[in-house]
Design a protein around this motif. Structure first.
Motif, PDB file in Angstrom:
ATOM      1  N   TYR A 155      -9.040   8.371   1.686  1.00 20.14           N
ATOM      2  CA  TYR A 155      -7.979   8.863   2.568  1.00 20.14           C
ATOM      3  C   TYR A 155      -6.764   7.948   2.453  1.00 20.14           C
ATOM      4  N   VAL A 156      -5.660   8.493   1.944  1.00 25.73           N
ATOM      5  CA  VAL A 156      -4.396   7.760   1.856  1.00 25.73           C
ATOM      6  C   VAL A 156      -3.637   8.017   3.155  1.00 25.73           C
ATOM      7  N   ALA A 157      -3.457   6.946   3.954  1.00 22.75           N
ATOM      8  CA  ALA A 157      -2.898   7.107   5.297  1.00 22.75           C
ATOM      9  C   ALA A 157      -1.546   6.410   5.417  1.00 22.75           C
ATOM     10  N   SER A 158      -0.705   6.943   6.287  1.00 26.72           N
ATOM     11  CA  SER A 158       0.657   6.431   6.459  1.00 26.72           C
ATOM     12  C   SER A 158       0.696   5.299   7.489  1.00 26.72           C
ATOM     13  N   PHE A 159       0.738   5.657   8.770  1.00 25.47           N
ATOM     14  CA  PHE A 159       0.805   4.677   9.858  1.00 25.47           C
ATOM     15  C   PHE A 159      -0.362   4.903  10.825  1.00 25.47           C
ATOM     16  N   PRO A 160      -0.897   3.844  11.441  1.00 29.78           N
ATOM     17  CA  PRO A 160      -2.049   3.994  12.347  1.00 29.78           C
ATOM     18  C   PRO A 160      -1.650   4.496  13.731  1.00 29.78           C
ATOM     19  N   PRO A 180     -24.905  13.668   6.288  1.00 25.76           N
ATOM     20  CA  PRO A 180     -24.930  12.429   7.089  1.00 25.76           C
ATOM     21  C   PRO A 180     -24.643  11.156   6.300  1.00 25.76           C
ATOM     22  N   ASP A 181     -24.727  11.222   4.973  1.00 21.81           N
ATOM     23  CA  ASP A 181     -24.471  10.038   4.145  1.00 21.81           C
ATOM     24  C   ASP A 181     -22.993   9.881   3.781  1.00 21.81           C
ATOM     25  N   ALA A 182     -22.187  10.873   4.102  1.00 21.99           N
ATOM     26  CA  ALA A 182     -20.775  10.827   3.721  1.00 21.99           C
ATOM     27  C   ALA A 182     -20.036   9.747   4.507  1.00 21.99           C
ATOM     28  N   THR A 183     -19.123   9.044   3.822  1.00 18.91           N
ATOM     29  CA  THR A 183     -18.280   8.046   4.469  1.00 18.91           C
ATOM     30  C   THR A 183     -16.822   8.287   4.074  1.00 18.91           C
ATOM     31  N   VAL A 184     -15.923   7.757   4.890  1.00 19.09           N
ATOM     32  CA  VAL A 184     -14.489   7.873   4.614  1.00 19.09           C
ATOM     33  C   VAL A 184     -13.910   6.472   4.464  1.00 19.09           C
ATOM     34  N   LYS A 185     -13.260   6.227   3.311  1.00 21.99           N
ATOM     35  CA  LYS A 185     -12.551   4.970   3.077  1.00 21.99           C
ATOM     36  C   LYS A 185     -11.060   5.234   3.198  1.00 21.99           C
ATOM     37  N   VAL A 186     -10.354   4.324   3.863  1.00 23.05           N
ATOM     38  CA  VAL A 186      -8.931   4.517   4.140  1.00 23.05           C
ATOM     39  C   VAL A 186      -8.105   3.405   3.515  1.00 23.05           C
ATOM     40  N   VAL A 187      -6.991   3.775   2.896  1.00 15.18           N
ATOM     41  CA  VAL A 187      -5.989   2.804   2.468  1.00 15.18           C
ATOM     42  C   VAL A 187      -4.684   3.156   3.176  1.00 15.18           C
ATOM     43  N   TRP A 188      -4.148   2.189   3.915  1.00 14.33           N
ATOM     44  CA  TRP A 188      -2.894   2.386   4.650  1.00 14.33           C
ATOM     45  C   TRP A 188      -1.713   1.940   3.794  1.00 14.33           C
ATOM     46  N   VAL A 189      -0.688   2.800   3.690  1.00 13.33           N
ATOM     47  CA  VAL A 189       0.482   2.463   2.862  1.00 13.33           C
ATOM     48  C   VAL A 189       1.715   2.120   3.704  1.00 13.33           C
ATOM     49  N   ASP A 194       6.332   7.327  -0.072  1.00 12.29           N
ATOM     50  CA  ASP A 194       6.515   6.311  -1.094  1.00 12.29           C
ATOM     51  C   ASP A 194       5.557   6.656  -2.230  1.00 12.29           C
ATOM     52  N   PRO A 195       6.017   7.505  -3.165  1.00 11.40           N
ATOM     53  CA  PRO A 195       5.120   7.991  -4.222  1.00 11.40           C
ATOM     54  C   PRO A 195       4.379   6.883  -4.967  1.00 11.40           C
ATOM     55  N   GLY A 196       5.062   5.755  -5.207  1.00 14.21           N
ATOM     56  CA  GLY A 196       4.406   4.657  -5.919  1.00 14.21           C
ATOM     57  C   GLY A 196       3.240   4.072  -5.145  1.00 14.21           C
ATOM     58  N   LYS A 197       3.481   3.760  -3.869  1.00 11.70           N
ATOM     59  CA  LYS A 197       2.415   3.217  -3.017  1.00 11.70           C
ATOM     60  C   LYS A 197       1.294   4.242  -2.835  1.00 11.70           C
ATOM     61  N   GLU A 198       1.659   5.495  -2.659  1.00  6.76           N
ATOM     62  CA  GLU A 198       0.654   6.547  -2.445  1.00  6.76           C
ATOM     63  C   GLU A 198      -0.243   6.687  -3.679  1.00  6.76           C
ATOM     64  N   ALA A 199       0.376   6.661  -4.849  1.00  7.53           N
ATOM     65  CA  ALA A 199      -0.393   6.765  -6.089  1.00  7.53           C
ATOM     66  C   ALA A 199      -1.333   5.568  -6.245  1.00  7.53           C
ATOM     67  N   ASP A 200      -0.820   4.365  -5.976  1.00  8.04           N
ATOM     68  CA  ASP A 200      -1.654   3.163  -6.091  1.00  8.04           C
ATOM     69  C   ASP A 200      -2.836   3.224  -5.120  1.00  8.04           C
ATOM     70  N   ALA A 201      -2.589   3.728  -3.910  1.00  4.95           N
ATOM     71  CA  ALA A 201      -3.669   3.842  -2.922  1.00  4.95           C
ATOM     72  C   ALA A 201      -4.748   4.794  -3.411  1.00  4.95           C
TER      73      ALA A 201
END
Length: 358
Positions: A155-160, A180-189, A194-201
């Motif tokens: 999950y590419v996220a903007s602001f918390p 039930p085994d599914a998990t969500v990983k988040v990277v905040w940009v 910001d296409p560059g940051k979003e792509a890197d995330a």
């Protein structure tokens, strides 16, 4: 002999008639303040589609203007104030960080009507509106739970802020309801666009094992990375399938058209009132793009069943039990988080990895 007084009265009446006619034909000026460029193909793009819908509906009766790529904070206040001072009757400000600047200007221009997207502060001449995007994310989470092979959803996220946190939690809850085994990983940009940051995330998440990428940022960059890396992605705010024809699972579409038309009509009719609107799938403010043809029929059926249940009210994405990341019960079974609790959501639910930034 014609009486001169009668002539003067006749001329005055004619002038008055022209003034009244001119007044009735006066343009209604509607302004928009955008946080990103209209070409972001996501959030701002869809708001601008709504602006164009106003023009299509009202023609010469309404004149619209917009300012794009406005930074949240002092710059926003300057732009909103300038718009209010230049004869606009109605102004839409379309980012959470525009809330306080809009409120400040609204208090100084009581005759101008303001509409703020995704905020919660209102005054007599300032309304708020938002979409229940978490409903769309709950639908998508159902498909993601079925489709993931690694059990890691990125999950590419903007602001918390609560709006973004709700979406992350909705995906985790629905994915784990079917897997039930599914998990969500988040990277905040820490940016909406910001296409560059979003792509890197997106690349970081895929490197960490994510085989499905979601986003609450506004460019198609994460989806393009998903296409390049051969994993599934979900479009944000608009159908982004042209950027990932093979790998867009679906997209959550924001549809502001009808709301913008109705609020403009209210200003024209003189019956606009301040209020709060939070529309979801049922109202048409949130839509789902067509599912990718490669998605198995049973997965589509499961997701569409969830969507139908949300619309008919038999399912709420945050119906109890809701358990937070620490294992604490937020709300018990048989109850549903109300709009107040949803509006202030500041915690992760079970299944979301990492800690929520403060």
């Amino acid at each position: 002999m014609k009486h001169p007084f009668k002539k003067i009265v006749g001329i005055a009446a004619t002038v008055a008639g022209l003034a009244i006619a001119g007044q009735s034909m006066a343009e209604t000026k509607v302004g928009f303040v955008y946080v990103g460029p209209v070409g972001d193909h996501g959030w701002t793009y869809r708001h601008d589609i709504g602006r164009q819908a106003i023009e299509d509906k009202f023609g010469d009766q309404v004149k619209t203007t917009y300012v794009e790529s406005v930074k949240e904070g002092p710059d926003a206040e300057r732009v909103v104030r300038k718009m209010a001072a230049s004869g606009h009757d109605l102004i839409f400000t379309t980012s959470f960080g525009f809330m306080n600047p809009t409120l400040k200007v609204a208090k100084k221009f009581p005759k101008v009507k303001f509409e703020h997207a995704t905020g919660y502060k209102r005054v007599k001449n300032m309304s708020t509106f938002a979409g229940r995007f978490y409903e769309g994310r709950y639908v998508v989470g159902t498909a993601a739970g079925h489709m993931t092979k690694s059990n890691i959803i990125g999950y590419v996220a903007s602001f918390p802020i609560p709006e973004v946190v709700r979406g992350i939690n909705a995906v985790a809850r629905s994915a784990r309801a079917v897997n039930p085994d599914a998990t969500v990983k988040v990277v905040w940009v820490n940016s909406w666009y910001d296409p560059g940051k979003e792509a890197d995330a997106a690349k970081t998440l895929i490197d960490q094992g994510a085989d499905i990428i979601l986003q609450h940022t506004d460019s198609p960059a994460p989806l393009q990375v998903a296409e390049q890396r051969g994993v599934w992605g979900v479009g944000q705010a608009s159908d982004m399938s042209s950027y990932a024809p093979n790998n867009q699972l679906t997209a959550i579409i924001d549809n502001w058209d009808q709301y913008y038309i109705e609020r403009t009509q209210a200003v024209i009719d003189g019956n606009w009132k301040s209020g709060d609107t939070w529309g979801g799938i049922k109202s048409g403010m949130v839509e789902m793009a067509p599912w990718n043809d490669a998605v198995p029929a049973d997965v589509v059926a499961a997701a569409e069943k969830v969507q139908k249940a949300i619309v008919d009210g038999s399912l709420h994405p945050f119906q109890g039990p809701v358990i937070n990341q620490n294992g604490e019960q937020v709300i018990p079974a048989g109850e549903v988080l109300d709009d107040g609790a949803l509006s202030g959501m500041n915690y992760y639910v079970q299944g979301v990895e990492g800690s929520l930034p403060k």
